[in-house]
Scaffold this motif. Structure first.
Motif, PDB file in Angstrom:
ATOM      1  N   ARG A   1       1.027  -1.173  -0.018  1.00 12.71           N
ATOM      2  CA  ARG A   1      -0.035  -0.037   0.007  1.00 12.71           C
ATOM      3  C   ARG A   1       0.794   1.261   0.012  1.00 12.71           C
ATOM      4  NH1 ARG A   1      -5.715  -0.565   2.182  1.00 12.71           N
ATOM      5  NH2 ARG A   1      -5.188   1.805   2.101  1.00 12.71           N
ATOM      6  N   ARG A   2       0.814   1.942  -0.966  1.00 11.56           N
ATOM      7  CA  ARG A   2       1.419   3.248  -1.347  1.00 11.56           C
ATOM      8  C   ARG A   2       0.798   4.352  -0.292  1.00 11.56           C
ATOM      9  NH1 ARG A   2       2.867   4.640  -7.072  1.00 11.56           N
ATOM     10  NH2 ARG A   2       0.661   5.660  -6.692  1.00 11.56           N
ATOM     11  N   PRO A   3       1.533   5.182   0.067  1.00  8.78           N
ATOM     12  CA  PRO A   3       0.842   6.269   1.105  1.00  8.78           C
ATOM     13  C   PRO A   3       0.304   7.529  -0.155  1.00  8.78           C
ATOM     14  CG  PRO A   3       3.140   6.480   1.062  1.00  8.78           C
ATOM     15  CD  PRO A   3       2.896   5.299   0.496  1.00  8.78           C
ATOM     16  N   VAL A   4      -0.748   7.885   0.119  1.00 13.41           N
ATOM     17  CA  VAL A   4      -1.537   8.778  -0.594  1.00 13.41           C
ATOM     18  C   VAL A   4      -1.516  10.071   0.123  1.00 13.41           C
ATOM     19  CG1 VAL A   4      -3.533   9.704  -1.948  1.00 13.41           C
ATOM     20  CG2 VAL A   4      -2.889   7.161  -1.727  1.00 13.41           C
ATOM     21  N   PHE A   5      -0.699  11.080  -0.769  1.00 16.59           N
ATOM     22  CA  PHE A   5      -0.713  12.447  -0.187  1.00 16.59           C
ATOM     23  C   PHE A   5      -1.089  13.433  -1.093  1.00 16.59           C
ATOM     24  CE2 PHE A   5       1.685  16.177   1.267  1.00 16.59           C
ATOM     25  CZ  PHE A   5       1.144  16.295   2.561  1.00 16.59           C
ATOM     26  N   LEU A   6      -2.350  14.027  -1.143  1.00 16.30           N
ATOM     27  CA  LEU A   6      -2.876  14.955  -2.279  1.00 16.30           C
ATOM     28  C   LEU A   6      -2.758  16.328  -1.921  1.00 16.30           C
ATOM     29  CD1 LEU A   6      -5.722  12.359  -3.323  1.00 16.30           C
ATOM     30  CD2 LEU A   6      -3.242  12.852  -4.355  1.00 16.30           C
ATOM     31  N   ASN A   7      -2.230  16.610  -0.735  1.00 13.55           N
ATOM     32  CA  ASN A   7      -2.117  18.181  -0.401  1.00 13.55           C
ATOM     33  C   ASN A   7      -0.806  18.986  -1.224  1.00 13.55           C
ATOM     34  OD1 ASN A   7      -2.191  20.862   0.287  1.00 13.55           O
ATOM     35  ND2 ASN A   7      -2.470  20.086   2.489  1.00 13.55           N
ATOM     36  N   LEU A   8      -1.181  19.303  -2.378  1.00 16.00           N
ATOM     37  CA  LEU A   8       0.133  19.846  -3.260  1.00 16.00           C
ATOM     38  C   LEU A   8       0.520  20.988  -2.445  1.00 16.00           C
ATOM     39  CD1 LEU A   8      -1.449  19.258  -6.896  1.00 16.00           C
ATOM     40  CD2 LEU A   8       0.213  17.977  -5.668  1.00 16.00           C
ATOM     41  N   PHE A   9      -0.214  21.882  -1.692  1.00 16.61           N
ATOM     42  CA  PHE A   9       0.710  22.982  -1.111  1.00 16.61           C
ATOM     43  C   PHE A   9       1.659  22.414  -0.010  1.00 16.61           C
ATOM     44  CE2 PHE A   9      -3.483  24.488  -2.832  1.00 16.61           C
ATOM     45  CZ  PHE A   9      -2.535  25.618  -3.642  1.00 16.61           C
ATOM     46  N   ARG A  10       1.471  21.190   0.515  1.00 15.46           N
ATOM     47  CA  ARG A  10       2.518  20.706   1.612  1.00 15.46           C
ATOM     48  C   ARG A  10       3.642  20.077   1.216  1.00 15.46           C
ATOM     49  NH1 ARG A  10      -0.429  18.887   6.801  1.00 15.46           N
ATOM     50  NH2 ARG A  10       1.765  18.760   7.218  1.00 15.46           N
TER      51      ARG A  10
ATOM     52  N   ALA B   1       6.998  19.379  -0.451  1.00 11.72           N
ATOM     53  CA  ALA B   1       8.012  20.118  -0.693  1.00 11.72           C
ATOM     54  C   ALA B   1       8.772  19.717  -2.006  1.00 11.72           C
ATOM     55  CB  ALA B   1       9.140  20.129   0.338  1.00 11.72           C
ATOM     56  N   LEU B   2       8.650  20.610  -2.959  1.00 13.38           N
ATOM     57  CA  LEU B   2       9.248  20.422  -4.323  1.00 13.38           C
ATOM     58  C   LEU B   2      10.670  20.833  -4.433  1.00 13.38           C
ATOM     59  CD1 LEU B   2       6.351  21.083  -6.896  1.00 13.38           C
ATOM     60  CD2 LEU B   2       7.322  18.686  -6.195  1.00 13.38           C
ATOM     61  N   PRO B   3      11.465  20.029  -4.930  1.00 15.61           N
ATOM     62  CA  PRO B   3      13.086  20.586  -5.273  1.00 15.61           C
ATOM     63  C   PRO B   3      12.923  21.861  -5.850  1.00 15.61           C
ATOM     64  CG  PRO B   3      12.566  18.710  -6.131  1.00 15.61           C
ATOM     65  CD  PRO B   3      11.610  18.597  -5.448  1.00 15.61           C
TER      66      PRO B   3
END
Length: 123
Positions: free
Chosen positions: A3-12, A14-16
């Motif tokens: 099961r992969r974690p799903v994290f859909l809050n794009l504002f949280r 941290a993109l390089p």
């Protein structure tokens, strides 16, 4: 099955800086492409008659038009600088992680500096 974690809050997420620079490169390219017909039409109208030139000159003095020109100036500066960065990386220069991060920061800062200088010089 894992099961992969799903994290859909794009504002949280941290993109390089490399991802941000690449994303802005795509956005600036789309913006330039969309603006091209309008710029061509305005250029054609400015050359058609002296009255058309004066009308365009007066219209471009408004605040929304100036903000639009600043936005297009940023898009052009960022797209050119990011394109040069990508070409250099394709040629084998600056592809190491530390160099790539520095060049991404340079592209973002350089495009903002260029448009700030142009906006101040035009005011």
């Amino acid at each position: 099955m894992t099961r992969r974690p799903v994290f859909l809050n794009l504002f949280r997420i941290a993109l390089p800086i490399g991802a941000i620079s690449s994303f802005l490169h795509r956005i600036s390219g789309v913006l330039l492409l969309v603006a091209l017909p309008a710029v061509a039409i305005l250029f054609e109208r400015s050359l058609a008659t002296p009255g058309g030139f004066e009308s365009l000159r007066n219209g471009l003095g408004s605040v929304p038009a100036r903000l639009g020109m600043v936005l297009l100036g940023w898009a052009l500066a960022h797209h050119v600088l990011a394109g040069i960065r990508h070409m250099l990386m394709d040629a084998g220069l600056g592809w190491r992680l530390a160099d790539a991060r520095r060049s991404a920061w340079a592209v973002v800062a350089g495009s903002l500096a260029i448009v700030a200088f142009a906006a101040i010089a035009a005011a």
